[in-house]
Motif scaffolding. Structure first.
Motif, short mmCIF file in Angstrom:
data_model
loop_
_atom_site.label_atom_id
_atom_site.label_comp_id
_atom_site.label_asym_id
_atom_site.label_seq_id
_atom_site.Cartn_x
_atom_site.Cartn_y
_atom_site.Cartn_z
N LYS A 1 32.24 47.35 62.36
CA LYS A 1 31.89 47.82 63.47
C LYS A 1 31.39 47.41 64.41
O LYS A 1 30.97 45.90 63.91
CB LYS A 1 30.38 48.53 63.16
CG LYS A 1 29.87 49.30 61.94
CD LYS A 1 28.06 49.58 61.81
CE LYS A 1 28.15 50.03 59.89
NZ LYS A 1 26.58 50.41 60.01
N GLU B 1 28.75 44.21 63.98
CA GLU B 1 27.87 44.06 62.82
C GLU B 1 28.81 44.00 61.72
O GLU B 1 29.70 44.41 61.19
CB GLU B 1 27.59 45.09 62.64
CG GLU B 1 26.49 45.33 61.76
CD GLU B 1 25.84 46.86 61.61
OE1 GLU B 1 25.01 47.45 60.49
OE2 GLU B 1 25.04 47.52 62.72
N ALA C 1 29.98 43.86 70.76
CA ALA C 1 29.10 43.05 69.84
C ALA C 1 29.78 43.71 67.84
O ALA C 1 30.96 44.97 67.84
CB ALA C 1 27.93 43.69 70.21
N GLU D 1 26.62 36.73 60.08
CA GLU D 1 26.81 38.32 59.83
C GLU D 1 25.50 39.68 60.68
O GLU D 1 25.06 40.35 60.75
CB GLU D 1 26.78 38.82 58.73
CG GLU D 1 25.47 38.07 58.16
CD GLU D 1 25.15 38.54 56.51
OE1 GLU D 1 24.37 39.87 55.77
OE2 GLU D 1 26.07 38.31 55.81
N ASP D 2 24.03 38.36 60.55
CA ASP D 2 23.43 38.83 61.67
C ASP D 2 23.19 38.26 63.59
O ASP D 2 22.14 38.82 63.81
CB ASP D 2 22.11 38.16 60.93
CG ASP D 2 21.84 36.31 61.05
OD1 ASP D 2 23.08 35.82 62.04
OD2 ASP D 2 21.30 35.82 60.46
N TYR D 3 24.05 38.46 63.55
CA TYR D 3 24.60 38.03 65.35
C TYR D 3 25.43 39.95 65.58
O TYR D 3 25.68 40.17 65.53
CB TYR D 3 25.74 37.01 65.92
CG TYR D 3 25.79 37.15 67.31
CD1 TYR D 3 25.21 36.20 67.65
CD2 TYR D 3 27.27 36.90 67.43
CE1 TYR D 3 25.24 36.45 69.51
CE2 TYR D 3 27.47 37.04 68.76
CZ TYR D 3 26.57 36.87 69.54
OH TYR D 3 26.46 36.76 71.30
N ARG D 4 24.02 39.87 67.06
CA ARG D 4 24.56 40.95 67.37
C ARG D 4 24.36 41.25 68.79
O ARG D 4 24.82 42.13 69.40
CB ARG D 4 23.06 41.96 67.67
CG ARG D 4 23.02 42.66 65.68
CD ARG D 4 23.62 43.11 65.46
NE ARG D 4 24.09 43.87 64.14
CZ ARG D 4 24.07 43.50 63.02
NH1 ARG D 4 24.39 41.95 62.78
NH2 ARG D 4 23.95 43.47 61.73
#
Length: 149
Positions: free
Chosen positions: A5, A56, A54, A88-91
């Motif tokens: 995403k 996801e 950004a 994977e957790d960076y936004r």
């Protein structure tokens, strides 16, 4: 689920989503989001280039940012920490560290394809401290120990 995403950030009103240039391409093209005008990368300099998105990522994946081969060969523009990892957790905004290893300034304009992103699986094994490792024929030989030919 196998979906990546992308969130368009407020300063990005016109760039297409990162995409594959051909059906067999491994990497998504990332474009420079520079609505205020070009950025010049001087020889020897590293500049962070925003993408205007950004991301996801699916669980247990990473986004690896790599140089585009044409830019590397023709203009000597590299990603110095290649492959750079987006966890994977960076936004936050995806940005590309661009190194000019050439001898001339290099201008990056809004919409230029500046890097590629490969989505890769990540393994997270159990971490264990031991008192010894198994023996191999190579042992601790590294940095050229296997020769060139």
């Amino acid at each position: 689920m196998n979906v990546v995403k992308f969130l368009r950030l407020p300063n990005n009103v016109d760039l297409p989503l990162p995409s594959y240039a051909t059906p067999g391409a491994a990497g998504l093209d990332l474009r420079a989001c520079l609505p205020d005008g070009p950025v010049v990368i001087e020889p020897g300099a590293i500049v962070l280039i925003p993408t205007g998105f950004a991301v996801e990522l699916p669980p247990a994946t990473e986004m690896q940012i790599r140089p585009r081969s044409g830019l590397a060969i023709r203009s000597r523009i590299f990603v110095p920490n290649s492959p750079a990892t987006i966890d994977e957790d960076y936004r936050g905004q995806v940005q590309v560290a661009a190194l000019n290893a050439g001898h001339e300034p290099f201008a990056v304009s809004h919409g230029d394809r500046i890097a590629q992103a490969v989505i890769a699986d990540v393994r997270r094994p159990e971490i264990m401290e031991v008192s010894a490792l198994s023996d191999t024929e190579r042992g601790a030989g590294g940095f050229g120990s296997t020769g060139v030919k």
